[in-house]
Enzyme design. Structure first.
Site, PDB file in Angstrom:
ATOM      1  N   GLY A   8       0.844  -1.205   0.000  1.00 19.69           N
ATOM      2  CA  GLY A   8       0.000   0.000   0.000  1.00 19.69           C
ATOM      3  C   GLY A   8       0.873   1.246   0.000  1.00 19.69           C
ATOM      4  O   GLY A   8       0.549   2.254   0.637  1.00 19.69           O
ATOM      5  N   LEU A  10       1.527   3.466  -2.233  1.00 22.08           N
ATOM      6  CA  LEU A  10       1.147   4.681  -2.958  1.00 22.08           C
ATOM      7  C   LEU A  10       0.067   5.469  -2.224  1.00 22.08           C
ATOM      8  O   LEU A  10      -0.392   6.501  -2.691  1.00 22.08           O
ATOM      9  CB  LEU A  10       0.658   4.332  -4.370  1.00 22.08           C
ATOM     10  CG  LEU A  10       1.686   3.651  -5.278  1.00 22.08           C
ATOM     11  CD1 LEU A  10       1.071   3.365  -6.651  1.00 22.08           C
ATOM     12  CD2 LEU A  10       2.949   4.485  -5.440  1.00 22.08           C
ATOM     13  N   ASP A  50      -0.863  -7.557  -5.308  1.00 23.02           N
ATOM     14  CA  ASP A  50      -2.211  -7.634  -4.738  1.00 23.02           C
ATOM     15  C   ASP A  50      -2.076  -8.478  -3.479  1.00 23.02           C
ATOM     16  O   ASP A  50      -1.864  -9.689  -3.553  1.00 23.02           O
ATOM     17  CB  ASP A  50      -3.164  -8.300  -5.754  1.00 23.02           C
ATOM     18  CG  ASP A  50      -4.569  -8.447  -5.185  1.00 23.02           C
ATOM     19  OD1 ASP A  50      -4.777  -8.074  -4.011  1.00 23.02           O
ATOM     20  OD2 ASP A  50      -5.444  -8.943  -5.915  1.00 23.02           O
ATOM     21  N   TYR A 140     -15.378  -0.597   8.849  1.00 21.87           N
ATOM     22  CA  TYR A 140     -13.938  -0.307   8.972  1.00 21.87           C
ATOM     23  C   TYR A 140     -13.495  -0.478  10.430  1.00 21.87           C
ATOM     24  O   TYR A 140     -12.497  -1.148  10.716  1.00 21.87           O
ATOM     25  CB  TYR A 140     -13.705   1.130   8.502  1.00 21.87           C
ATOM     26  CG  TYR A 140     -12.323   1.693   8.726  1.00 21.87           C
ATOM     27  CD1 TYR A 140     -11.207   1.164   8.078  1.00 21.87           C
ATOM     28  CD2 TYR A 140     -12.124   2.792   9.573  1.00 21.87           C
ATOM     29  CE1 TYR A 140      -9.948   1.711   8.271  1.00 21.87           C
ATOM     30  CE2 TYR A 140     -10.876   3.347   9.760  1.00 21.87           C
ATOM     31  CZ  TYR A 140      -9.786   2.800   9.115  1.00 21.87           C
ATOM     32  OH  TYR A 140      -8.539   3.347   9.308  1.00 21.87           O
TER      33      TYR A 140
HETATM   34  C1  AKB Z   1     -10.872   7.580   8.528  1.00 19.35           C
HETATM   35  O1  AKB Z   1     -11.369   8.701   8.676  1.00 19.35           O
HETATM   36  O2  AKB Z   1     -11.497   6.581   8.148  1.00 19.35           O
HETATM   37  C2  AKB Z   1      -9.403   7.394   8.874  1.00 19.35           C
HETATM   38  C3  AKB Z   1      -9.213   6.927  10.280  1.00 19.35           C
HETATM   39  C4  AKB Z   1      -9.471   7.836  11.412  1.00 19.35           C
HETATM   40  O3  AKB Z   1      -8.839   5.815  10.481  1.00 19.35           O
HETATM   41  N1  AKB Z   1      -8.701   8.620   8.654  1.00 19.35           N
END
Ligand code: AKB
Length: 317
Positions: A8, A10, A50, A140
């Site tokens: 990762g 780039l 990848d 996330y």
């Molecule tokens: C995001 O906003 O998703 C990131 C983070 C705080 O992990 N910058």
């Protein structure tokens, strides 16, 4: 020679971290990889990789005699909400591939970025402790929390020396961020210098922890250099620098550009921001490996306006 693989390379953090690693260890020691081709030829050895392709990762690690891996590829918070399955799959499978290959090949150290997104609505918001309630409600954040548990598991069960930081929003001007909630604090500088106004997708008082890229890069290298015996955290270290709201950064920008105007049109990202800490307690990082930040809001605005202005001028030439 100890070879370092950056996955990762780039991205927003990857590009500047790779540069710093080249300066510290020499270009020959670093192999930068990404899934996409660079727009301009990078100043360091580069290969397409990848990370979801475990066999390709294994081959590269063995061929190059890799001894350290920085795995930075991820789908961030706002982008992740648009495609939760993809974000979960990429964020988790890539980490498990890296941890497995590290175990198999006796890789000396692995770095993997966590985030303040591991926290959620029930987490104490101010000065969020290192160990506390964690109930992330973005895919996330869920993937980062699960990733932290996997890192600690690989360390405890298999002795893989994995280290991690819960980054706050990272602010930089050289490479574009990739779909985060904290990206407003970068967009604001671009808009201030190009149109003189900015419509913010968060509320005026959405306070979040933030950090200038130079601090993030230095902190990462310092953690990787730290003596393993001093590290008490094998999930992800809280790391603080500054905390501000859109209103506060806007008035700092106005101190430099008096006609700058900001308006607020919160979207789905406001809910994400509202579930995250407004500041973090990073005393473990300060005690264990002597973390200290160098940039506050004033210094951040100066360096961002100067850097972004030069970048925009060069682009228009
Ligand atoms: C995001 O906003 O998703 C990131 C983070 C705080 O992990 N910058």
């Amino acid at each position: 020679m100890a070879k370092i693989l950056v996955i990762g390379a780039l991205g927003q953090l990857g590009s500047e971290l790779t540069q710093a690693l080249c300066e510290k260890y020499g270009k020959e020691a670093v192999i930068a990889t990404d899934i996409r081709h660079p727009e301009i030829k990078p100043a360091f050895p580069f290969a397409i990789l990848d990370v979801m392709d475990k066999e390709a990762l294994r081959k590269l690690v063995q061929k190059e005699g890799i001894q350290q891996i920085f795995h930075l590829a991820a789908i961030l918070s706002a982008k992740g909400e648009k495609n939760p399955q993809l974000a979960w799959n990429l964020n988790m499978t890539s980490l498990l591939n890296v941890l497995d290959i590290a175990r198999e090949n006796n890789i000396k150290k692995v770095f993997w970025p966590s985030s303040i997104a591991v926290f959620g609505p029930s987490t104490p918001k101010d000065n969020t402790p290192q160990t506390t309630i964690m109930d992330p409600n973005t895919v996330y954040g869920i993937s980062k929390l699960a990733g932290e548990r996997w890192c600690e598991y690989y360390y405890e069960k298999f002795g893989v020396d994995v280290r991690s930081i819960r980054y706050p929003g990272i602010i930089s001007y050289k490479a574009q961020p990739g779909g985060g909630t904290t990206d407003y604090a970068i967009d604001i500088f671009i808009q201030a210098l190009t149109t003189g106004k900015y419509e913010c997708f968060l509320e005026a008082d959405a306070r979040l922890p933030m950090m200038y890229i130079d601090d993030a890069v230095r902190g990462t290298i310092e953690l990787m250099d730290a003596d393993a015996d001093n590290l008490t955290v094998r999930s992800g270290y809280n790391l603080g620098a500054m905390s501000f709201t859109p209103e506060e950064i806007a008035s700092e920008v106005m101190a430099h550009l008096e006609n700058f105007e900001i308006t607020y049109e919160p979207d789905f990202r406001q809910q994400i921001a509202a579930s995250w800490p407004s500041s973090v307690d990073d005393s473990s990082a300060r005690d264990d490996w002597k973390w200290d930040h160098a940039y506050d809001l004033g210094k951040l605005c100066e360096v961002m306006l100067k850097g972004m202005r030069e970048l925009l001028e060069n682009q228009s030439m």
